[in-house]
Design a protein around this motif. Structure first.
Motif, mmCIF file in Angstrom:
data_model
loop_
_atom_site.group_PDB
_atom_site.id
_atom_site.type_symbol
_atom_site.label_atom_id
_atom_site.label_comp_id
_atom_site.label_asym_id
_atom_site.label_seq_id
_atom_site.Cartn_x
_atom_site.Cartn_y
_atom_site.Cartn_z
ATOM 1 N N HIS A 81 -56.670 -6.031 -23.393
ATOM 2 C CA HIS A 81 -55.200 -6.102 -23.147
ATOM 3 C C HIS A 81 -54.791 -6.853 -24.426
ATOM 4 O O HIS A 81 -55.270 -7.798 -24.756
ATOM 5 C CB HIS A 81 -54.742 -6.910 -21.889
ATOM 6 C CG HIS A 81 -55.366 -6.249 -20.819
ATOM 7 N ND1 HIS A 81 -54.885 -4.982 -20.179
ATOM 8 C CD2 HIS A 81 -56.531 -6.533 -20.038
ATOM 9 C CE1 HIS A 81 -55.613 -4.866 -19.002
ATOM 10 N NE2 HIS A 81 -56.411 -5.619 -18.991
ATOM 11 N N VAL A 82 -53.457 -6.353 -24.905
ATOM 12 C CA VAL A 82 -52.926 -6.982 -25.921
ATOM 13 C C VAL A 82 -51.408 -7.620 -25.526
ATOM 14 O O VAL A 82 -50.643 -6.663 -25.070
ATOM 15 C CB VAL A 82 -52.669 -5.967 -27.283
ATOM 16 C CG1 VAL A 82 -52.170 -6.676 -28.347
ATOM 17 C CG2 VAL A 82 -54.119 -5.671 -27.630
ATOM 18 N N PHE A 83 -50.986 -8.760 -26.020
ATOM 19 C CA PHE A 83 -49.768 -9.119 -25.559
ATOM 20 C C PHE A 83 -49.167 -9.686 -26.894
ATOM 21 O O PHE A 83 -49.755 -10.553 -27.429
ATOM 22 C CB PHE A 83 -49.804 -10.380 -24.662
ATOM 23 C CG PHE A 83 -48.360 -10.948 -24.189
ATOM 24 C CD1 PHE A 83 -47.761 -10.374 -23.395
ATOM 25 C CD2 PHE A 83 -48.181 -12.264 -24.786
ATOM 26 C CE1 PHE A 83 -46.448 -10.854 -23.109
ATOM 27 C CE2 PHE A 83 -46.992 -12.707 -24.547
ATOM 28 C CZ PHE A 83 -45.877 -12.136 -23.556
ATOM 29 N N LYS A 84 -47.941 -9.287 -27.258
ATOM 30 C CA LYS A 84 -47.210 -9.704 -28.613
ATOM 31 C C LYS A 84 -46.324 -10.750 -28.172
ATOM 32 O O LYS A 84 -45.296 -10.550 -27.421
ATOM 33 C CB LYS A 84 -46.626 -8.585 -29.187
ATOM 34 C CG LYS A 84 -45.768 -9.028 -30.520
ATOM 35 C CD LYS A 84 -46.760 -9.486 -31.617
ATOM 36 C CE LYS A 84 -45.833 -9.778 -32.753
ATOM 37 N NZ LYS A 84 -45.416 -11.294 -32.705
ATOM 38 N N LYS A 85 -46.616 -11.983 -28.329
ATOM 39 C CA LYS A 85 -45.788 -13.075 -28.012
ATOM 40 C C LYS A 85 -44.388 -13.045 -29.005
ATOM 41 O O LYS A 85 -44.718 -13.064 -30.503
ATOM 42 C CB LYS A 85 -46.446 -14.424 -28.270
ATOM 43 C CG LYS A 85 -45.731 -15.592 -28.282
ATOM 44 C CD LYS A 85 -44.860 -15.801 -27.072
ATOM 45 C CE LYS A 85 -44.130 -17.233 -27.093
ATOM 46 N NZ LYS A 85 -43.149 -17.449 -27.876
ATOM 47 N N ILE A 86 -43.363 -12.921 -28.407
ATOM 48 C CA ILE A 86 -42.199 -12.892 -29.280
ATOM 49 C C ILE A 86 -41.176 -14.159 -28.978
ATOM 50 O O ILE A 86 -41.453 -14.482 -27.643
ATOM 51 C CB ILE A 86 -41.344 -11.574 -29.141
ATOM 52 C CG1 ILE A 86 -41.023 -11.365 -27.769
ATOM 53 C CG2 ILE A 86 -42.126 -10.814 -29.763
ATOM 54 C CD1 ILE A 86 -40.038 -10.155 -27.730
ATOM 55 N N ASP A 87 -40.322 -14.575 -29.508
ATOM 56 C CA ASP A 87 -39.294 -15.689 -29.124
ATOM 57 C C ASP A 87 -38.468 -15.200 -28.165
ATOM 58 O O ASP A 87 -37.812 -14.128 -28.497
ATOM 59 C CB ASP A 87 -38.810 -16.146 -30.578
ATOM 60 C CG ASP A 87 -37.879 -17.313 -30.127
ATOM 61 O OD1 ASP A 87 -38.321 -18.448 -29.693
ATOM 62 O OD2 ASP A 87 -36.550 -17.270 -30.335
ATOM 63 N N SER A 88 -38.214 -16.113 -27.166
ATOM 64 C CA SER A 88 -37.314 -15.811 -26.082
ATOM 65 C C SER A 88 -35.803 -15.500 -26.747
ATOM 66 O O SER A 88 -35.072 -15.152 -25.741
ATOM 67 C CB SER A 88 -37.278 -16.973 -25.021
ATOM 68 O OG SER A 88 -36.697 -18.206 -25.456
ATOM 69 N N VAL A 111 -41.126 -4.274 -23.814
ATOM 70 C CA VAL A 111 -40.406 -5.388 -24.561
ATOM 71 C C VAL A 111 -39.613 -6.088 -23.622
ATOM 72 O O VAL A 111 -38.435 -5.484 -22.991
ATOM 73 C CB VAL A 111 -39.964 -5.224 -25.800
ATOM 74 C CG1 VAL A 111 -39.333 -6.563 -26.217
ATOM 75 C CG2 VAL A 111 -40.766 -4.470 -26.471
ATOM 76 N N CYS A 112 -39.656 -7.398 -23.243
ATOM 77 C CA CYS A 112 -38.746 -8.265 -22.699
ATOM 78 C C CYS A 112 -38.845 -9.455 -22.958
ATOM 79 O O CYS A 112 -39.620 -10.347 -22.384
ATOM 80 C CB CYS A 112 -38.934 -8.153 -20.910
ATOM 81 S SG CYS A 112 -37.476 -9.224 -20.089
ATOM 82 N N PRO A 113 -37.989 -10.208 -23.765
ATOM 83 C CA PRO A 113 -37.937 -11.566 -24.155
ATOM 84 C C PRO A 113 -37.505 -12.747 -22.800
ATOM 85 O O PRO A 113 -37.575 -14.004 -23.359
ATOM 86 C CB PRO A 113 -37.049 -11.609 -25.367
ATOM 87 C CG PRO A 113 -36.223 -10.644 -25.021
ATOM 88 C CD PRO A 113 -36.828 -9.675 -24.457
ATOM 89 N N ALA A 114 -37.139 -12.178 -21.918
ATOM 90 C CA ALA A 114 -36.611 -13.165 -20.734
ATOM 91 C C ALA A 114 -37.389 -14.361 -20.541
ATOM 92 O O ALA A 114 -38.618 -14.148 -20.377
ATOM 93 C CB ALA A 114 -36.092 -12.316 -19.607
ATOM 94 N N ALA A 215 -44.819 -7.180 -24.870
ATOM 95 C CA ALA A 215 -44.276 -7.844 -25.759
ATOM 96 C C ALA A 215 -43.228 -8.806 -25.049
ATOM 97 O O ALA A 215 -42.253 -8.158 -24.353
ATOM 98 C CB ALA A 215 -43.793 -7.228 -26.831
ATOM 99 N N GLY A 216 -43.394 -10.034 -24.961
ATOM 100 C CA GLY A 216 -42.454 -11.064 -24.338
ATOM 101 C C GLY A 216 -42.676 -12.452 -24.906
ATOM 102 O O GLY A 216 -43.560 -12.804 -25.565
ATOM 103 N N SER A 217 -41.945 -13.276 -24.256
ATOM 104 C CA SER A 217 -41.886 -14.646 -24.636
ATOM 105 C C SER A 217 -43.039 -15.295 -23.514
ATOM 106 O O SER A 217 -43.722 -14.458 -22.809
ATOM 107 C CB SER A 217 -40.750 -15.179 -24.026
ATOM 108 O OG SER A 217 -40.314 -15.411 -22.653
ATOM 109 N N ALA A 218 -43.096 -16.636 -23.242
ATOM 110 C CA ALA A 218 -44.087 -16.963 -22.310
ATOM 111 C C ALA A 218 -43.750 -16.721 -20.962
ATOM 112 O O ALA A 218 -44.656 -16.868 -20.038
ATOM 113 C CB ALA A 218 -43.866 -18.785 -22.499
#
Length: 245
Positions: A81-88, A111-114, A215-218
């Protein structure tokens, strides 16, 4: 014993803070290797988080940095599995970095930065911070925020076709979300989410559609970790008082 494909998780973050705050969410099953490019000496661990140090780079350079990391991590990206950490708040060159990862055989991206614990949600396709559109918030005036919109489709434009997933669909259940991901294979699906339960449903649905880049935030990182059977407690909501450390 080598980890099975279902246990292999690769997290790609654009700065060290993001690499650590998301990597720690997967630490329930054991140590997580934190890798600062170009050192890939820990890349044989079941879970690793890679810091590409691309947050402050312009889009073309940020995409190149992620593309170089992905090339070196190709065996891992092909399994697990691959998770792209993006800023919230969508700081950095999110669209360019997603585009670089999507070149590596993914069927599409969710994608969801929430990050509800930090009062950052996606509602009606717009990213809000304390109920204020992100580009109108104090954060939106920061040096790493290049957007003039809070619309997720606009923020992700240029990656691939972008489709919206509204809150009503998210709350219709993971089967509905998975169906939408199947419908939009090859595209980027930008999802609404206001609660941790919304994020949990998104993570569970993404795991049922093969080769979906998440892809998302923490917030979404935690949900994915729990959906995979791991996870640790998340920090409590941030205090509202000014000047809190």
């Amino acid at each position: 014993m080598a980890a099975s494909a279902s246990q292999v998780v690769t997290i790609v973050a654009d700065d060290l803070t993001g690499a650590c705050d998301t990597g720690c969410l997967f630490a329930g099953a054991g140590p997580v290797g934190v890798i600062a490019e170009p050192d890939l000496s820990s890349s044989d661990r079941p879970v690793i988080t890679v810091d590409t140090e691309s947050r402050m780079l312009p889009p073309e350079a940020a995409g190149a940095a992620v593309r170089a990391s992905a090339q070196r991590l190709r065996p891992r990206l092909a399994t697990g599995h691959v998770f792209k950490k993006i800023d919230s708040t969508m700081r950095g060159s999110v669209a360019a970095e997603l585009a670089a990862l999507l070149e590596h055989g993914f069927s599409g991206a969710l994608v969801c930065p929430a990050f509800p614990a930090q009062r950052r949600v996606v509602r009606d396709g717009r990213l809000l911070v304390d109920s204020v559109p992100v580009h109108e918030s104090p954060i939106g005036r920061g040096p790493a925020v290049r957007a003039t919109t809070s619309d997720m489709v606009g923020l992700l434009a240029g990656v691939r076709p972008v489709a919206r997933l509204g809150l009503e669909e998210v709350r219709a259940g993971r089967e509905k979300v998975a169906h939408r991901l199947e419908q939009h294979r090859g595209a980027v699906v930008a999802a609404d989410a206001e609660t941790d339960a919304d994020l949990a449903g998104l993570a569970e649905a993404a795991l049922t559609v093969s080769r979906t880049l998440v892809a998302g935030s923490a917030g979404l990182g935690r949900a994915l970790s729990r959906a995979l059977g791991g996870g640790v407690a998340l920090l409590p909501p941030a205090p509202r008082a000014a000047g809190a450390l």
